[in-house]
Design an enzyme around this catalytic site. Structure first.
Site, mmCIF file in Angstrom:
data_model
loop_
_atom_site.group_PDB
_atom_site.id
_atom_site.type_symbol
_atom_site.label_atom_id
_atom_site.label_comp_id
_atom_site.label_asym_id
_atom_site.label_seq_id
_atom_site.Cartn_x
_atom_site.Cartn_y
_atom_site.Cartn_z
ATOM 1 N N ASP A 1 3.966 0.748 12.024
ATOM 2 C CA ASP A 1 2.772 0.119 11.446
ATOM 3 C C ASP A 1 2.589 -1.319 11.913
ATOM 4 O O ASP A 1 1.574 -1.937 11.579
ATOM 5 C CB ASP A 1 2.829 0.158 9.915
ATOM 6 C CG ASP A 1 2.777 1.573 9.400
ATOM 7 O OD1 ASP A 1 3.139 1.797 8.221
ATOM 8 O OD2 ASP A 1 2.415 2.485 10.172
ATOM 9 N N CYS B 1 -5.456 12.905 12.302
ATOM 10 C CA CYS B 1 -6.392 11.797 12.122
ATOM 11 C C CYS B 1 -6.236 10.852 13.308
ATOM 12 O O CYS B 1 -5.727 11.240 14.348
ATOM 13 C CB CYS B 1 -6.177 11.094 10.797
ATOM 14 S SG CYS B 1 -4.579 10.372 10.720
ATOM 15 N N ARG C 1 -8.846 -0.217 4.335
ATOM 16 C CA ARG C 1 -7.951 0.771 3.712
ATOM 17 C C ARG C 1 -6.620 0.138 3.326
ATOM 18 O O ARG C 1 -5.976 0.549 2.384
ATOM 19 C CB ARG C 1 -7.693 1.934 4.679
ATOM 20 C CG ARG C 1 -8.858 2.876 4.871
ATOM 21 C CD ARG C 1 -8.451 4.078 5.678
ATOM 22 N NE ARG C 1 -7.126 4.519 5.264
ATOM 23 C CZ ARG C 1 -6.160 4.866 6.119
ATOM 24 N NH1 ARG C 1 -6.374 4.837 7.418
ATOM 25 N NH2 ARG C 1 -4.973 5.257 5.678
ATOM 26 N N LYS D 1 0.851 -1.209 0.000
ATOM 27 C CA LYS D 1 0.000 0.000 0.000
ATOM 28 C C LYS D 1 0.878 1.248 0.000
ATOM 29 O O LYS D 1 0.658 2.173 -0.784
ATOM 30 C CB LYS D 1 -0.874 0.000 1.246
ATOM 31 C CG LYS D 1 -1.543 1.351 1.544
ATOM 32 C CD LYS D 1 -2.459 1.322 2.730
ATOM 33 C CE LYS D 1 -1.806 1.706 4.019
ATOM 34 N NZ LYS D 1 -1.486 3.119 4.229
ATOM 35 N N ASN D 2 1.911 1.260 0.847
ATOM 36 C CA ASN D 2 2.698 2.485 1.005
ATOM 37 C C ASN D 2 3.741 2.681 -0.086
ATOM 38 O O ASN D 2 4.474 3.669 -0.065
ATOM 39 C CB ASN D 2 3.327 2.525 2.397
ATOM 40 C CG ASN D 2 2.257 2.690 3.468
ATOM 41 O OD1 ASN D 2 1.096 3.004 3.144
ATOM 42 N ND2 ASN D 2 2.600 2.436 4.711
ATOM 43 N N ARG E 1 -0.049 14.656 12.776
ATOM 44 C CA ARG E 1 0.450 14.485 11.404
ATOM 45 C C ARG E 1 0.594 15.813 10.666
ATOM 46 O O ARG E 1 -0.025 16.077 9.650
ATOM 47 C CB ARG E 1 -0.445 13.500 10.648
ATOM 48 C CG ARG E 1 -0.570 12.194 11.417
ATOM 49 C CD ARG E 1 -1.264 11.129 10.660
ATOM 50 N NE ARG E 1 -0.340 10.494 9.712
ATOM 51 C CZ ARG E 1 -0.707 9.488 8.925
ATOM 52 N NH1 ARG E 1 -1.938 9.056 8.952
ATOM 53 N NH2 ARG E 1 0.153 8.954 8.083
ATOM 54 N N PRO E 2 1.413 16.699 11.204
ATOM 55 C CA PRO E 2 1.670 17.975 10.515
ATOM 56 C C PRO E 2 2.394 17.752 9.186
ATOM 57 O O PRO E 2 2.888 16.645 8.922
ATOM 58 C CB PRO E 2 2.567 18.720 11.502
ATOM 59 C CG PRO E 2 3.221 17.655 12.286
ATOM 60 C CD PRO E 2 2.233 16.537 12.397
ATOM 61 N N ILE E 3 2.468 18.797 8.363
ATOM 62 C CA ILE E 3 3.186 18.640 7.081
ATOM 63 C C ILE E 3 4.223 19.740 6.903
ATOM 64 O O ILE E 3 4.613 20.089 5.783
ATOM 65 C CB ILE E 3 2.194 18.626 5.888
ATOM 66 C CG1 ILE E 3 1.365 19.904 5.845
ATOM 67 C CG2 ILE E 3 1.302 17.403 5.929
ATOM 68 C CD1 ILE E 3 0.570 20.051 4.551
ATOM 69 N N ASP E 4 4.710 20.275 8.026
ATOM 70 C CA ASP E 4 5.711 21.352 7.968
ATOM 71 C C ASP E 4 6.972 20.934 7.214
ATOM 72 O O ASP E 4 7.537 21.718 6.447
ATOM 73 C CB ASP E 4 6.070 21.810 9.388
ATOM 74 C CG ASP E 4 6.521 20.634 10.252
ATOM 75 O OD1 ASP E 4 5.803 19.628 10.316
ATOM 76 O OD2 ASP E 4 7.621 20.699 10.836
ATOM 77 N N LEU E 5 7.385 19.690 7.376
ATOM 78 C CA LEU E 5 8.612 19.235 6.687
ATOM 79 C C LEU E 5 8.397 19.226 5.168
ATOM 80 O O LEU E 5 9.286 19.597 4.396
ATOM 81 C CB LEU E 5 9.000 17.832 7.173
ATOM 82 C CG LEU E 5 9.333 17.719 8.661
ATOM 83 C CD1 LEU E 5 9.529 16.259 9.055
ATOM 84 C CD2 LEU E 5 10.570 18.540 9.014
HETATM 85 C C1 EPZ Z 1 3.957 7.064 6.150
HETATM 86 O O1 EPZ Z 1 3.148 8.081 6.712
HETATM 87 C C2 EPZ Z 1 3.053 5.852 6.031
HETATM 88 N N1 EPZ Z 1 1.939 6.141 5.147
HETATM 89 C C3 EPZ Z 1 2.518 5.470 7.411
HETATM 90 O O2 EPZ Z 1 1.741 4.294 7.261
HETATM 91 C C4 EPZ Z 1 3.712 5.173 8.322
HETATM 92 O O3 EPZ Z 1 3.239 4.889 9.619
HETATM 93 C C5 EPZ Z 1 4.652 6.379 8.352
HETATM 94 O O4 EPZ Z 1 5.051 6.730 7.009
HETATM 95 C C6 EPZ Z 1 5.906 6.107 9.172
HETATM 96 O O5 EPZ Z 1 6.580 5.003 8.636
HETATM 97 C C7 EPZ Z 1 2.140 6.083 3.797
HETATM 98 O O6 EPZ Z 1 3.237 5.821 3.331
HETATM 99 C C8 EPZ Z 1 0.950 6.334 2.932
HETATM 100 P P1 EPZ Z 1 5.962 10.406 8.307
HETATM 101 P P2 EPZ Z 1 3.706 9.609 6.768
HETATM 102 O O7 EPZ Z 1 5.897 11.655 7.520
HETATM 103 O O8 EPZ Z 1 4.468 9.894 5.530
HETATM 104 C C9 EPZ Z 1 5.991 13.651 11.723
HETATM 105 C C10 EPZ Z 1 -0.108 2.885 7.594
HETATM 106 O O9 EPZ Z 1 -0.647 2.408 8.594
HETATM 107 N N2 EPZ Z 1 5.954 14.648 10.637
HETATM 108 O O10 EPZ Z 1 7.192 9.535 8.207
HETATM 109 O O11 EPZ Z 1 2.585 10.487 7.136
HETATM 110 C C11 EPZ Z 1 4.663 12.950 11.854
HETATM 111 O O12 EPZ Z 1 3.784 13.700 12.657
HETATM 112 C C12 EPZ Z 1 0.343 4.327 7.593
HETATM 113 O O13 EPZ Z 1 0.112 2.256 6.523
HETATM 114 C C13 EPZ Z 1 6.111 15.992 10.949
HETATM 115 O O14 EPZ Z 1 6.275 16.371 12.106
HETATM 116 O O15 EPZ Z 1 4.706 9.480 7.995
HETATM 117 C C14 EPZ Z 1 5.037 11.661 12.512
HETATM 118 O O16 EPZ Z 1 5.168 11.895 13.894
HETATM 119 C C15 EPZ Z 1 0.065 5.033 8.919
HETATM 120 N N3 EPZ Z 1 6.066 16.915 9.945
HETATM 121 C C16 EPZ Z 1 6.414 11.355 11.941
HETATM 122 O O17 EPZ Z 1 6.903 12.583 11.391
HETATM 123 C C17 EPZ Z 1 5.878 16.547 8.643
HETATM 124 O O18 EPZ Z 1 5.871 17.427 7.767
HETATM 125 C C18 EPZ Z 1 6.407 10.283 10.869
HETATM 126 O O19 EPZ Z 1 5.644 10.771 9.824
HETATM 127 C C19 EPZ Z 1 5.716 15.176 8.347
HETATM 128 C C20 EPZ Z 1 5.765 14.240 9.356
#
Ligand code: EPZ
Length: 418
Positions: free
Chosen positions: A305, A116, A397, A22-23, A121-125
């Site tokens: 996960d 969610c 999902r 999926k990912n 899950r911010p997107i600042d990065l």
């Molecule tokens: C991906 O989510 C996966 N989803 C998630 O899988 C997985 O848990 C996660 O990576 C970690 O491995 C998909 O690939 C579709 P992150 P993503 O950005 O990209 C923080 C599942 O169950 N963060 O690595 O959203 C964030 O809050 C799903 O299949 C920021 O602070 O994960 C979190 O604490 C759930 N700012 C951490 O980083 C940002 O801009 C990891 O998030 C982005 C992230």
């Protein structure tokens, strides 16, 4: 709305082939709009996140066709750079469309994906990285508005190895002017898949799987046919099911090194693990021991996960376990449902303290998120008596045809309409 009805206590025996990851599939769908030529993605699992991503692409004007398990995406006629609020809220992964839309249209508009079920899950990065590539970003009325006259390669350092931000940077820089060097990249195997897909389209990406990725901007990308890697999280879920229920479960199609941290923990529990090529076989007989400590970390650390599934396993092992969730703020929401089955788990912030009990008992529980829901199914399979797992929309999902795969392993599970 459907539910699972499960009679617990059956040992599991057999082999299961993991679906495409999926990912990996979701960012590859997003990448399909980088070319005006058709792309075909092979063996796409029938999961609702993929259907939702297809809907997002159709909303942009792309033609998306599912055929014999494959998906062909032709975005020649894609004309819109805006994704509706409803679809963005439906699927967090819509955020990687920012990179693709900016590359295609030099503009992008998505609703703020928001928090969610597992954290803020911010997107600042993501946004800070896009600014480094020359993107102007405004946030208004819950929408993120991005625009640029052109994308320019840059040096980018991620403070945290965010999977999504790493993927967005690849999608936004593959056709940028010049070279992009990304330091602090996430190293998940799904990012290697995205690199391979982009390079199959004619991109020049190197280093995925390490924390340093370089992207040489190219002028044009072409169509391709691509088979994504298999889902290591689905495979890990089935291995944990075997550990909980006892028996012998083999998963095919996933490389052991992509879930080595889980295999290490399962051996610590007392399971026997045999690896041969892309087959991983688990044997679990008799009472297992708790993993004293499980700490989720970015790859290659223990995957967040699989945290819920591993916690469910530890509920009926000997001793105690501390589970630390370092990636997401609230990824223990499934614990109260485990407690209804007799689990002894105490949650304090990012820590869950598990004390093993002899057996769980059947109960009616509600799945509140994808991986927490999967954990409840596994717990029910090992519990004594009948359980019901309600609200399968979250499980759907990320798992295709879960009940058939489990039934083929000997589980007594059926899916019924409520
Ligand atoms: C991906 O989510 C996966 N989803 C998630 O899988 C997985 O848990 C996660 O990576 C970690 O491995 C998909 O690939 C579709 P992150 P993503 O950005 O990209 C923080 C599942 O169950 N963060 O690595 O959203 C964030 O809050 C799903 O299949 C920021 O602070 O994960 C979190 O604490 C759930 N700012 C951490 O980083 C940002 O801009 C990891 O998030 C982005 C992230």
């Amino acid at each position: 709305m459907d539910k699972f009805v499960i009679e617990g206590g059956r040992h599991l025996y057999g082999s299961v082939r993991a679906a495409s990851a999926k990912n990996a599939v979701l960012p590859i769908f997003a990448a399909s709009v980088l070319t005006e030529e058709p792309v075909t993605i092979r063996e796409v699992p029938a999961i609702s996140d993929a259907l939702c991503m297809a809907q997002i692409l159709r909303e942009l004007g792309a033609d998306v066709r599912f055929h014999d398990g494959d998906v062909t995406i032709d975005s020649a006629d894609a004309h819109s750079h805006a994704i509706s609020c409803a679809l963005t809220k439906e699927l967090r992964s819509s955020v990687f469309m920012l990179g693709s839309l900016l590359t295609r249209f030099h503009r992008a508009r998505i609703a703020y994906p928001g928090g969610c079920d597992i954290g803020l899950r911010p997107i600042d990065l993501h946004l800070n990285a896009l600014k480094r590539l020359g993107v102007d970003i405004a946030e208004r009325d819950g929408y993120i508005l991005c625009s640029c006259d052109k994308l320019r390669g840059a040096e980018i350092l991620l403070d945290f190895p965010s999977v999504g931000a790493t993927e967005n940077i690849l999608l936004a820089s593959v056709k940028a002017e010049g070279k992009t060097v990304l330091q602090g990249a996430a190293k998940e195997p799904e990012i290697v898949d995205l690199q391979n897909f982009l390079n199959a389209m004619g991109a020049k990406v190197a280093g995925a799987g390490t924390d340093a990725i370089t992207i040489e901007g190219v002028r044009k990308l072409h169509g391709t046919v691509y088979l994504p890697q298999k889902d290591r999280i689905e495979a890990g879920t089935f291995l944990i099911a075997g550990a909980i229920c006892g028996g012998e479960v083999e998963v095919c199609g996933v490389r052991a090194e992509n879930i080595s941290s889980l295999l290490h923990k399962l051996r610590e529990n007392g399971c026997k693990i045999h690896v041969k090529n892309d087959k991983i076989k688990l044997e679990s007989f008799g009472r297992l021991k708790c993993n004293r400590r499980i700490e989720t970390m970015p790859f290659p650390g223990f995957p967040t996960d699989l945290q819920a599934q591993a916690t469910a396993l530890n509920c009926t092992c000997d001793g105690g376990a501390l589970v630390v969730e370092n990636l997401f703020e609230t990824r223990f929401k499934y614990v109260p449902e485990l407690q209804k089955m007799g689990a002894d788990v105490e949650v304090k912030g990012r820590n869950a303290f598990v004390r093993g009990v002899p057996k769980l008992h059947g109960a009616s529980v509600v799945a509140g998120d994808l991986r927490g829901g999967a954990a409840l199914v596994l717990a029910a399979l090992g519990a004594e008596g009948r359980s019901e797992v309600l609200d399968l929309s979250h499980i759907d999902r990320g798992y295709s045809d879960l009940q058939s795969k489990l039934k083929n392993l000997g589980a007594e599970i059926k899916r019924v309409r409520v």
